[in-house]
Structure formats: C-alpha cells, structure tokens
Write an enzyme that holds these catalytic residues in place. Structure first.
Site, PDB file in Angstrom:
ATOM      1  N   SER A   1       0.826  -1.211   0.000  1.00  0.00           N
ATOM      2  CA  SER A   1       0.000   0.000   0.000  1.00  0.00           C
ATOM      3  C   SER A   1       0.854   1.251   0.000  1.00  0.00           C
ATOM      4  O   SER A   1       0.393   2.320  -0.384  1.00  0.00           O
ATOM      5  CB  SER A   1      -0.847   0.092   1.263  1.00  0.00           C
ATOM      6  OG  SER A   1      -1.437  -1.101   1.577  1.00  0.00           O
TER       7      SER A   1
ATOM      8  N   HIS B   1      -0.938  -3.142  -7.518  1.00  0.00           N
ATOM      9  CA  HIS B   1      -1.670  -2.700  -6.337  1.00  0.00           C
ATOM     10  C   HIS B   1      -3.175  -2.788  -6.569  1.00  0.00           C
ATOM     11  O   HIS B   1      -3.721  -2.113  -7.450  1.00  0.00           O
ATOM     12  CB  HIS B   1      -1.256  -1.261  -5.971  1.00  0.00           C
ATOM     13  CG  HIS B   1      -1.873  -0.780  -4.710  1.00  0.00           C
ATOM     14  ND1 HIS B   1      -2.433   0.464  -4.572  1.00  0.00           N
ATOM     15  CD2 HIS B   1      -2.070  -1.401  -3.511  1.00  0.00           C
ATOM     16  CE1 HIS B   1      -2.911   0.592  -3.353  1.00  0.00           C
ATOM     17  NE2 HIS B   1      -2.710  -0.518  -2.696  1.00  0.00           N
TER      18      HIS B   1
ATOM     19  N   GLU C   1      -3.306  -0.767 -10.066  1.00  0.00           N
ATOM     20  CA  GLU C   1      -2.169   0.104 -10.368  1.00  0.00           C
ATOM     21  C   GLU C   1      -0.969  -0.787 -10.679  1.00  0.00           C
ATOM     22  O   GLU C   1      -0.668  -1.708  -9.913  1.00  0.00           O
ATOM     23  CB  GLU C   1      -1.854   0.997  -9.162  1.00  0.00           C
ATOM     24  CG  GLU C   1      -2.948   2.030  -8.892  1.00  0.00           C
ATOM     25  CD  GLU C   1      -2.681   2.882  -7.653  1.00  0.00           C
ATOM     26  OE1 GLU C   1      -2.980   4.078  -7.705  1.00  0.00           O
ATOM     27  OE2 GLU C   1      -2.189   2.340  -6.639  1.00  0.00           O
TER      28      GLU C   1
ATOM     29  N   ASN D   1      -3.672   5.712  -3.205  1.00  0.00           N
ATOM     30  CA  ASN D   1      -3.441   5.903  -1.766  1.00  0.00           C
ATOM     31  C   ASN D   1      -2.819   7.254  -1.446  1.00  0.00           C
ATOM     32  O   ASN D   1      -3.065   7.820  -0.374  1.00  0.00           O
ATOM     33  CB  ASN D   1      -2.568   4.775  -1.199  1.00  0.00           C
ATOM     34  CG  ASN D   1      -3.378   3.512  -0.957  1.00  0.00           C
ATOM     35  OD1 ASN D   1      -4.599   3.528  -1.085  1.00  0.00           O
ATOM     36  ND2 ASN D   1      -2.712   2.420  -0.639  1.00  0.00           N
TER      37      ASN D   1
HETATM   38  N1  3HC Z   1     -17.336  -9.866  -2.888  1.00  0.00           N
HETATM   39  C1  3HC Z   1     -18.283  -9.992  -3.816  1.00  0.00           C
HETATM   40  N2  3HC Z   1     -19.278  -9.110  -3.991  1.00  0.00           N
HETATM   41  C2  3HC Z   1     -19.304  -8.063  -3.185  1.00  0.00           C
HETATM   42  C3  3HC Z   1     -18.352  -7.853  -2.168  1.00  0.00           C
HETATM   43  C4  3HC Z   1     -17.335  -8.815  -2.035  1.00  0.00           C
HETATM   44  N3  3HC Z   1     -16.380  -8.723  -1.106  1.00  0.00           N
HETATM   45  N4  3HC Z   1     -18.665  -6.701  -1.524  1.00  0.00           N
HETATM   46  C5  3HC Z   1     -19.760  -6.196  -2.105  1.00  0.00           C
HETATM   47  N5  3HC Z   1     -20.146  -7.014  -3.118  1.00  0.00           N
HETATM   48  C6  3HC Z   1     -21.255  -6.811  -4.051  1.00  0.00           C
HETATM   49  C7  3HC Z   1     -22.384  -7.750  -3.753  1.00  0.00           C
HETATM   50  O1  3HC Z   1     -23.053  -8.050  -4.943  1.00  0.00           O
HETATM   51  C8  3HC Z   1     -23.246  -6.904  -2.841  1.00  0.00           C
HETATM   52  O2  3HC Z   1     -24.562  -7.352  -2.822  1.00  0.00           O
HETATM   53  P1  3HC Z   1     -24.999  -8.406  -1.643  1.00  0.00           P
HETATM   54  O3  3HC Z   1     -24.782  -7.680  -0.345  1.00  0.00           O
HETATM   55  O4  3HC Z   1     -26.437  -8.662  -1.940  1.00  0.00           O
HETATM   56  O5  3HC Z   1     -24.160  -9.607  -1.759  1.00  0.00           O
HETATM   57  C9  3HC Z   1     -23.142  -5.550  -3.499  1.00  0.00           C
HETATM   58  O6  3HC Z   1     -21.756  -5.473  -3.907  1.00  0.00           O
HETATM   59  C10 3HC Z   1     -23.469  -4.378  -2.634  1.00  0.00           C
HETATM   60  O7  3HC Z   1     -22.679  -4.437  -1.468  1.00  0.00           O
HETATM   61  P2  3HC Z   1     -23.067  -3.693  -0.137  1.00  0.00           P
HETATM   62  O8  3HC Z   1     -24.547  -3.733   0.036  1.00  0.00           O
HETATM   63  O9  3HC Z   1     -22.215  -4.293   0.943  1.00  0.00           O
HETATM   64  O10 3HC Z   1     -22.629  -2.185  -0.248  1.00  0.00           O
HETATM   65  P3  3HC Z   1     -22.274  -1.181  -1.413  1.00  0.00           P
HETATM   66  O11 3HC Z   1     -23.338  -1.095  -2.430  1.00  0.00           O
HETATM   67  O12 3HC Z   1     -21.839   0.065  -0.738  1.00  0.00           O
HETATM   68  O13 3HC Z   1     -20.957  -1.759  -2.137  1.00  0.00           O
HETATM   69  C11 3HC Z   1     -18.604  -1.520  -1.985  1.00  0.00           C
HETATM   70  C12 3HC Z   1     -19.875  -2.147  -1.416  1.00  0.00           C
HETATM   71  C13 3HC Z   1     -18.333  -2.087  -3.377  1.00  0.00           C
HETATM   72  C14 3HC Z   1     -17.479  -1.941  -1.046  1.00  0.00           C
HETATM   73  C15 3HC Z   1     -18.750   0.049  -2.080  1.00  0.00           C
HETATM   74  O14 3HC Z   1     -19.228   0.555  -0.878  1.00  0.00           O
HETATM   75  C16 3HC Z   1     -17.455   0.739  -2.416  1.00  0.00           C
HETATM   76  O15 3HC Z   1     -17.029   0.799  -3.556  1.00  0.00           O
HETATM   77  N6  3HC Z   1     -16.784   1.314  -1.374  1.00  0.00           N
HETATM   78  C17 3HC Z   1     -15.504   1.983  -1.529  1.00  0.00           C
HETATM   79  C18 3HC Z   1     -14.403   0.977  -1.434  1.00  0.00           C
HETATM   80  C19 3HC Z   1     -13.043   1.578  -1.641  1.00  0.00           C
HETATM   81  O16 3HC Z   1     -12.865   2.783  -1.765  1.00  0.00           O
HETATM   82  N7  3HC Z   1     -12.021   0.712  -1.680  1.00  0.00           N
HETATM   83  C20 3HC Z   1     -10.638   1.132  -1.804  1.00  0.00           C
HETATM   84  C21 3HC Z   1     -10.021   1.201  -0.460  1.00  0.00           C
HETATM   85  S1  3HC Z   1      -8.305   1.654  -0.545  1.00  0.00           S
HETATM   86  C22 3HC Z   1      -7.506   0.195  -0.786  1.00  0.00           C
HETATM   87  O17 3HC Z   1      -8.071  -0.879  -0.794  1.00  0.00           O
HETATM   88  C23 3HC Z   1      -6.026   0.283  -0.986  1.00  0.00           C
HETATM   89  C24 3HC Z   1      -5.238  -0.334   0.119  1.00  0.00           C
HETATM   90  O18 3HC Z   1      -3.881  -0.286  -0.243  1.00  0.00           O
HETATM   91  C25 3HC Z   1      -5.422   0.355   1.456  1.00  0.00           C
END
Ligand code: 3HC
Length: 310
Positions: free
Chosen positions: A145, A166, A178, A216
């Site tokens: 990260s 990444h 990335e 990030n």
């Molecule tokens: N696997 C499969 N499907 C998933 C899933 C997973 N882990 N998480 C969510 N889904 C799908 C499912 O189809 C889910 O429907 P279900 O609950 O009926 O199974 C659907 O997405 C909707 O999920 P949620 O109801 O839980 O909520 P959201 O509509 O908000 O979607 C999210 C979830 C995709 C995580 C969305 O909130 C999002 O995009 N959040 C931002 C995430 C983000 O910014 N990530 C980057 C973080 S930084 C990083 O990772 C870098 C590291 O280096 C720190």
C-alpha cells in the site's frame, strides 16, 4: 527524504526485452482479505493459483471467504441460473490450490505476488528467499500500500523482473489495478504485469514508484483530513460521512472507509510517510487514530473502529 516524494522516477526499459511473458500460473503470498481477493479474481479469470500462508487454518479461512464472495458474485451474474452459478463457483475453486511452503510453490510459477504484512524487512526476507527458489522467467510483484517497490526488490537479483501490482479492497468489486515499474523494471516485465491486470478484467493505470502510487497518495491524506476535521470539532463522523456520500458521490464516507480498510493499515501508511517527510502537513499524525489503534479498534475486522459492527 522529502525529495523522495517529488522525485520523478524514470523507468529505463531494457532495450533487449522484446516480449512480455504470458502469466498463466500465479503464486499469491498472504491469505488475508487482499491476497484471497486477488486469488479469487485470478482463479475466476482462468489462471491457476497457489495461495500461500503460514498455516492451514488461515488458508481454510481464506478459501471460505472466497467461496462466500463468489456466492455474492454469482447471485447477480447467474440470477436466473443458480445451478450454473454453483458450477462456476466449483470451477473457480478448482483453479486454487493452497500451500504453507512459499519456496516450494515459487518453483513452478510465472508470477509471485505478495500481499503480506506491511513490513519492509519481512517483505525483503521473503523475496530474498524466493529469489533463490523461483525459475529465471518468474516475475515478482508486491501489492504494498505504501512501501517503495525498489526497496522491497533490493534483496533479489531480479530487479528487471520486479514490479508492483496494487489492488483495492474488495478486490472482486474494485475495477482498478495500479501497475508500478521501478527504474530497473524491464519493459517486458511491465507489459506482462499490465497484461495480467487486464486479463483479470481490471482497468490498469501505470504508476511510478512513489509513495502511495496514485490512489493511496490521494485517498489516505483525504481520510486523515476527515479525522482531523472531526478532531477539531468541525463535524460529527456521521455528518462527514453523509456529506461525502451525498455531496461528493463517494460510495462510502471517510470514516466508513477507514473502518473498511483498517485503522491499523491507515496508521501504518501515515506513520511511514510522516517519517520520510515529517514537515508535510498532509502526513501529520492524528491522536484519535493513534488512540483507536492502541485500543485494538482496527475497524470492521475487529468489530469496532470509528463505528461498532455486529
Ligand atoms: N465480494 C463480492 N461481492 C461483493 C463484495 C465482495 N467482497 N462486496 C460487495 N459485493 C457486491 C455484492 O453483490 C453486494 O450485494 P450483496 O450484499 O447482496 O451480496 C453488493 O456489492 C453491494 O454491497 P453492499 O450492500 O455491501 O454495499 P455497497 O453497495 O456500498 O458496495 C462496496 C460495497 C463495493 C465496497 C462500495 O461501498 C465501495 O465501492 N466502497 C468503496 C471501497 C473503496 O474505496 N475501496 C478502496 C479502499 S483503498 C484500498 O483498498 C487500498 C489499500 O492499499 C489500502
């Protein structure tokens, strides 16, 4: 050290490198959320995957996690054909094997991708060991990260076959990868990594080996500024989250995202950058974040962070 953040790194591609290597088999080291997510996506796109961690119980948990994530995927993808969905899950899981022996796994693979703890020494030791075990053509990559890929690669003799990939959490849902090349990464290696990212169905962006790459470097200071704004008493965490979701169209507010990514991870990233560039106000420490981490409140994974989880 401040120059590290502003230094424009140029990749000097090897002129003799002509073709990229097609990655068919991948070893993923680390069965946590990120490693398991990458393994799942690689297996679902027809790659043979060996997932490696230190114990069978961790690996079993990782495979269970993949299975439940796949169930969520097929619920949508095969909404009208549940049997085909179940078949798909079994097919994907068949592409995944597990191992607790990283060196043995690295002996027969095209790519070793590391998604372990954010500790430079541990990553260097791992790759130093695997460098002796892996065949010459094998590419090494890190999913770090925040750490410089150049430093992680420094214990190996394959600097030209070393880069960064990444991913983002949750890996099955997030569409970006990335791809990072260091000044020593060959064009052939970089192309192989780009093509691998695309073969996983992701959109790829090319990044220099600078701290936090693109996402990030922007996202982590934003989340920390949200904490500081809250610490100054300028908004409740609930209001800040609502504001960013409804006012900026973000899927999660900064506090929800902090809890989702892990407060320990965010603190680790910030501490590292603050050490490298102590005068940069974007990397200023947050007492509240430090307090929560000291109390073991890492976010969703521990049941409590800024919010409580069932
Ligand atoms: N696997 C499969 N499907 C998933 C899933 C997973 N882990 N998480 C969510 N889904 C799908 C499912 O189809 C889910 O429907 P279900 O609950 O009926 O199974 C659907 O997405 C909707 O999920 P949620 O109801 O839980 O909520 P959201 O509509 O908000 O979607 C999210 C979830 C995709 C995580 C969305 O909130 C999002 O995009 N959040 C931002 C995430 C983000 O910014 N990530 C980057 C973080 S930084 C990083 O990772 C870098 C590291 O280096 C720190």
């Amino acid at each position: 050290m401040a120059s590290f953040f502003t230094h424009q790194l140029c990749r000097s591609f090897s002129s003799t490198a002509l073709r990229s290597v097609a990655i068919k088999h991948v070893v993923i080291i680390g069965g946590g959320q990120m490693g398991a997510g990458i393994a799942q996506v690689a297996a679902a796109t027809g790659h043979q995957v060996t997932l490696v961690d230190t114990s069978d119980s961790i690996l079993q948990k990782a495979v269970k996690g993949m299975e439940s994530s796949l169930k969520r995927v097929v619920k949508k993808k095969f909404a009208d054909k549940p049997e085909a969905g179940e078949e798909f899950i079994q097919k994907v899981l068949k592409n995944v094997s597990t191992s607790t022996d990283a060196a043995a796994a690295a002996q027969h693979t095209d790519l070793v991708l590391e998604a372990i703890v954010e500790n430079l020494q541990i990553k260097q030791d791992l790759f130093g060991t695997l460098d002796k075990a892996a065949p010459e053509h094998t590419i090494f990559a890190s999913n770090t990260s925040s750490l410089p890929i150049t430093d992680i690669a420094s214990t190996t003799t394959r600097l030209d076959r070393f880069g960064g990939l990444h991913f983002f959490n949750p890996v099955p849902m997030m569409k970006l990868v990335e791809v990072i090349g260091t000044s020593a990464t060959s064009q052939e290696t970089f192309d192989s990594l780009l093509n691998f990212g695309k073969a996983l169905g992701k959109t790829t962006v090319s990044c220099k080996d600078t701290p936090g790459f693109i996402v990030n470097r922007l996202l982590v200071p934003y989340m920390l500024e949200a904490i500081r704004l809250h610490e100054r008493g300028h908004g409740s965490k609930e209001d800040i989250d609502i504001a960013m979701k409804l006012g900026a169209g973000y899927p999660m507010g900064p506090f929800e995202l902090l809890d989702y990514v892990g407060l320990d991870t965010c603190k680790f990233i910030m501490d590292g950058w603050s050490q490298m560039d102590p005068d940069n106000p974007l990397f200023a420490k947050s007492q509240l974040l430090n307090k929560l981490v000291a109390e073991g409140k890492f976010g969703k994974k521990t049941g409590e962070g800024f919010y409580k989880y069932k």
